[in-house]
Design an enzyme around this catalytic site. Sequence first.
Site, PDB file in Angstrom:
ATOM      1  N   ASP A   1     -11.246   2.425   3.656  1.00  0.00           N
ATOM      2  CA  ASP A   1     -11.569   1.012   3.434  1.00  0.00           C
ATOM      3  C   ASP A   1     -13.057   0.839   3.132  1.00  0.00           C
ATOM      4  O   ASP A   1     -13.480  -0.211   2.653  1.00  0.00           O
ATOM      5  CB  ASP A   1     -11.210   0.181   4.681  1.00  0.00           C
ATOM      6  CG  ASP A   1      -9.893  -0.560   4.512  1.00  0.00           C
ATOM      7  OD1 ASP A   1      -9.511  -0.818   3.353  1.00  0.00           O
ATOM      8  OD2 ASP A   1      -9.261  -0.893   5.526  1.00  0.00           O
TER       9      ASP A   1
ATOM     10  N   LYS B   1       0.839  -1.205   0.000  1.00  0.00           N
ATOM     11  CA  LYS B   1       0.000   0.000   0.000  1.00  0.00           C
ATOM     12  C   LYS B   1       0.874   1.256   0.000  1.00  0.00           C
ATOM     13  O   LYS B   1       0.591   2.227  -0.715  1.00  0.00           O
ATOM     14  CB  LYS B   1      -0.943  -0.021   1.217  1.00  0.00           C
ATOM     15  CG  LYS B   1      -2.012  -1.095   1.064  1.00  0.00           C
ATOM     16  CD  LYS B   1      -2.778  -1.410   2.336  1.00  0.00           C
ATOM     17  CE  LYS B   1      -3.704  -2.608   2.078  1.00  0.00           C
ATOM     18  NZ  LYS B   1      -4.439  -3.072   3.243  1.00  0.00           N
TER      19      LYS B   1
ATOM     20  N   GLN C   1      -4.786  -1.774   9.423  1.00  0.00           N
ATOM     21  CA  GLN C   1      -4.526  -3.059   8.768  1.00  0.00           C
ATOM     22  C   GLN C   1      -5.084  -4.209   9.608  1.00  0.00           C
ATOM     23  O   GLN C   1      -4.797  -4.318  10.796  1.00  0.00           O
ATOM     24  CB  GLN C   1      -3.012  -3.237   8.545  1.00  0.00           C
ATOM     25  CG  GLN C   1      -2.637  -4.500   7.809  1.00  0.00           C
ATOM     26  CD  GLN C   1      -3.177  -4.542   6.371  1.00  0.00           C
ATOM     27  OE1 GLN C   1      -3.091  -3.583   5.627  1.00  0.00           O
ATOM     28  NE2 GLN C   1      -3.766  -5.670   5.999  1.00  0.00           N
TER      29      GLN C   1
END
Length: 304
Positions: free
Chosen positions: A120, A53, A97
């Site tokens: 997200d 990422k 995460q």
Amino acid sequence: MGSILDGKAYADRILAEVKVGVEARLAKGRRAPCLAVVLVGEDPASQVYVRGKVKACAETGITSLEHKVPATTSQAELEALIDRLNGDPGVDGILVQLPLPKGLDAKAALHRISPAKDVDGFHPMNQGLLFQGLPALRPCTPSAVMRMLELHGVSLKGQRAVVLGRSEIVGKPMALMLLEQHATVTIAHSRTSDLPAVCREADLLVAAVGRPGMVEGSWIKPGAVVIDVGINRVEDLALGERIFAAEPRKLETLKAKGAVLCGDVRFGEAMQVASAVTPVPGGVGPLTIAGLMRNTLQASEALG
Ligand code: NDP
């Protein structure tokens, strides 16, 4: 013989689109979008995902801030960090995460993220907006799959789509997005009876289950498009011999290295029936990261 739906190539196209958007922002004198990535503990797979990422941020001109905190971090400390990032005007997107170390409540942490910075797309506010078909930060995996289908020229109107899996992060939002594009959608799951027959109805089959090689070639309608979201690590040789019968290279890798990555679909078998199939790795994984970059740009545009 079907064609490989090259997720990596489509992800590169999406990243290029994001880069153009970032450059347009800079040209207007605004700062680059900024993504804060929170990594709790030292899970090796999570470290690999975070590296991917951060690399994509660098490629698109997005600033990334890594917050690495120890596995011993308490829920209160994690939420205090999220609050700080929520209040930081220099941060546009916040990503925690997953999975979190045992003892931490992932749902509570994700719900703590400001919906405006929820890149997200897991916050109930964003999921509710998606449900109503309104603009929102949408979950990265299904939204990037939708963009790939669009770029690939797949017309969904009137098509039968089957989504295998009903998770909040992939299956359910995927089904809603397909429905929005006028597909006739069936969501299948662990209690669905006669799964092979349900799958055989699909013009578009999306597998997001987490079971290596579950979808056999005989489950696929001839000419269907198959999107394999699953990422599974196979170490069991007997299982490998069964699911990689039509994929000798995977079996060789398993024998040579003791483990191999694969999807939920038996790729070799699927290629003999479907019109297009995403591989694992190199399919939906890179697309998900591209979707995250797109969401970070979108969040920064909305935040000003
Ligand atoms: P979850 O475990 O949250 O959900 C799995 C779903 O599959 C559930 O709805 C479950 O049904 C269903 N399921 C499980 N076993 C069966 C079965 N035998 N038959 C039918 N349905 C079954 O997983 P996620 O949605 O988070 O992820 C799915 C896969 O996608 C995983 O391999 C994950 O690693 C991968 N993934 C990949 C991403 C990428 O970037 N490529 C991103 C996110 C996920 P039920 O609800 O009835 O239990």
